[in-house]
Motif scaffolding. Structure first.
Motif, PDB file in Angstrom:
ATOM      1  N   THR A   6       0.874  -1.186   0.000  1.00 29.60           N
ATOM      2  CA  THR A   6       0.000   0.000   0.000  1.00 29.60           C
ATOM      3  C   THR A   6       0.908   1.233   0.000  1.00 29.60           C
ATOM      4  O   THR A   6       1.969   1.232   0.622  1.00 29.60           O
ATOM      5  N   VAL A  59      -6.972   2.989   0.872  1.00 27.39           N
ATOM      6  CA  VAL A  59      -6.908   1.810   1.755  1.00 27.39           C
ATOM      7  C   VAL A  59      -7.973   1.867   2.851  1.00 27.39           C
ATOM      8  O   VAL A  59      -8.295   0.861   3.480  1.00 27.39           O
ATOM      9  N   VAL A  77       1.540  -8.309   3.382  1.00 25.83           N
ATOM     10  CA  VAL A  77       1.358  -6.899   3.017  1.00 25.83           C
ATOM     11  C   VAL A  77       2.469  -6.064   3.625  1.00 25.83           C
ATOM     12  O   VAL A  77       3.008  -6.397   4.695  1.00 25.83           O
ATOM     13  N   HIS A  79       2.623  -2.098   4.563  1.00 25.87           N
ATOM     14  CA  HIS A  79       1.666  -0.981   4.652  1.00 25.87           C
ATOM     15  C   HIS A  79       2.397   0.357   4.804  1.00 25.87           C
ATOM     16  O   HIS A  79       2.838   0.727   5.887  1.00 25.87           O
ATOM     17  N   SER A 103      -6.912   3.288   7.760  1.00 25.83           N
ATOM     18  CA  SER A 103      -6.262   2.478   6.707  1.00 25.83           C
ATOM     19  C   SER A 103      -5.595   1.251   7.334  1.00 25.83           C
ATOM     20  O   SER A 103      -5.693   0.135   6.806  1.00 25.83           O
ATOM     21  N   THR A 104      -4.965   1.447   8.503  1.00 22.44           N
ATOM     22  CA  THR A 104      -4.297   0.314   9.165  1.00 22.44           C
ATOM     23  C   THR A 104      -5.321  -0.711   9.643  1.00 22.44           C
ATOM     24  O   THR A 104      -5.160  -1.924   9.454  1.00 22.44           O
ATOM     25  N   LEU A 107      -6.940  -2.565   6.605  1.00 23.95           N
ATOM     26  CA  LEU A 107      -6.006  -3.544   6.017  1.00 23.95           C
ATOM     27  C   LEU A 107      -5.855  -4.762   6.929  1.00 23.95           C
ATOM     28  O   LEU A 107      -5.901  -5.914   6.480  1.00 23.95           O
ATOM     29  N   PHE A 121       4.760  -3.134   8.923  1.00 22.72           N
ATOM     30  CA  PHE A 121       4.163  -1.812   9.133  1.00 22.72           C
ATOM     31  C   PHE A 121       5.226  -0.718   9.101  1.00 22.72           C
ATOM     32  O   PHE A 121       6.265  -0.828   9.753  1.00 22.72           O
TER      33      PHE A 121
END
Ligand code: WQD
Length: 333
Positions: A6, A59, A77, A79, A103-104, A107, A121
């Protein structure tokens, strides 16, 4: 591995996409283009000689994110997507909390729903607050000076609580220090909209004559020459650090500093830039910037000991590549 990135058209995301593909991984990019542009995708395709799948998605849009997870079997992912301007976050806190936290959460919910357990992250050294240097991952965090930093602290906590509730998750929190520089091709680099907030893009625009002079925010800090000290890391080292972290990810939550372990002052960076590129950077000392701390640099032993990764590129490499990118960038008048 098949990895969703992302914010993959942004400064750090795009360089990480290059490293992922060069290491043999497949990449899908989701980016809402709020702080990046589509032309970066063409540059990524030409650097990596591939045709990267790109979705212009916000996202925070769970419907669109779920469709993406349904259509692609993801292994993990990374992010990056989030707002990151410290100053703007103090003026628009709700925008930052909404976007960076939702968004976090969106996701992470999709990862849980579709059983995608590897989650890297994008965090920041800002979470340490005004701690004593060098910053170590085991340190207790002090309040940050801005909503942007708080969204990173909260993002880390959200993911830590997710892992407590579902130990099958493999989460790595990467705390970046000060990424600068650019891909050696000159095709990718830091291209902020408007007047740059960060030091290096300001320096390169002064060197190019786009801006008149650099304002050095204070020279009365308790540092080697009174100016702010930071841990500058080449963005390609940062990208390779993400790949190393992903390839070594394991169950639980693992926190790593991504820095060089070296502190460099503003005046030292200016001097290194001038010597490396044989160019003058006119500057003037002005008052301190609100919210700045004196010194911020990393203890990097944990990632080196546990993963065997460390930053390899020098400050001269960072200055050379940043300047090469600036010179390659057409200035639209
Ligand atoms: C570096 C040094 C300034 C500009 C921020 C965020 C951090 C991360 C990186 C997102 C400081 C001085 C700067 C200028 C100057 N962002 N400076 N004149 O503030 O260390 O970190 O950006 O993840 O989270 O906090 O970076 O480049 O703005 O400043 O003198 O025009 O350069 O005072 O000492 P910073 P920076």
């Amino acid at each position: 591995m098949n990895i969703l990135v992302t914010g993959g058209l942004g400064y750090i995301g795009s360089h990480t996409v290059v490293s992922l593909i060069e290491t043999g991984h497949k990449v899908i990019i989701a980016d809402n283009l709020s702080n990046s542009n589509k032309e970066v995708l063409d540059k990524l395709n030409s650097i990596t000689n591939s045709n990267i799948l790109f979705y212009q998605i916000d996202v925070t849009d769970s419907d669109k994110i779920n469709i993406l997870f349904e259509q692609h079997k993801l292994d993990g992912v990374i992010h990056f997507a989030g707002y990151k301007a410290v100053g703007e976050s103090t003026l628009k806190p709700l925008k930052y909390y909404y976007n960076n936290l939702l968004s976090t959460i969106t996701l992470a919910k999709a990862c849980k729903k579709y059983n995608v357990k590897k989650f890297v992250f994008s965090s920041s050294a800002t979470v340490y607050g005004d701690n004593n240097v060098p910053f170590k991952e085991t340190m207790s965090l002090l309040p940050t000076t801005n909503p942007y930093g708080e969204t990173k602290v909260m993002g880390e906590r959200i993911l830590q609580d997710l892992v407590k509730s579902d130990p099958e998750f493999e989460v790595t929190l990467l705390r970046y220090f000060n990424p600068i520089g650019a891909h050696p091709s000159g095709l990718l680099g830091e291209k902020p909209n408007g007047i740059p907030n960060n030091l290096m893009p300001y320096i390169t625009q002064v060197a190019k004559g786009k801006l008149k002079e650099l304002h050095v925010f204070g020279n009365d800090y308790p540092t080697i020459d009174g100016t702010g000290v930071r841990d500058y890391i080449h963005v390609m080292d940062l990208a390779e650090g993400h790949v190393a972290a992903l390839e070594n990810i394991k169950q639980g939550v693992h926190i790593y500093n991504l820095g060089t372990g070296n502190g460099t002052s503003v005046l030292q960076l200016i001097t290194t830039f001038e010597k490396t590129n044989n160019i003058k950077v006119p500057y003037r000392i002005v008052e301190r910037r609100q919210g700045d701390i004196a010194s911020c640099y990393a203890d990097v032993t944990k990632i080196e000991t546990e993963i065997g990764w460390y930053a390899k590129r020098t400050l001269e490499d960072m200055c050379k590549d940043a300047w090469h990118f600036e010179k390659s960038t057409v200035t639209l008048v």
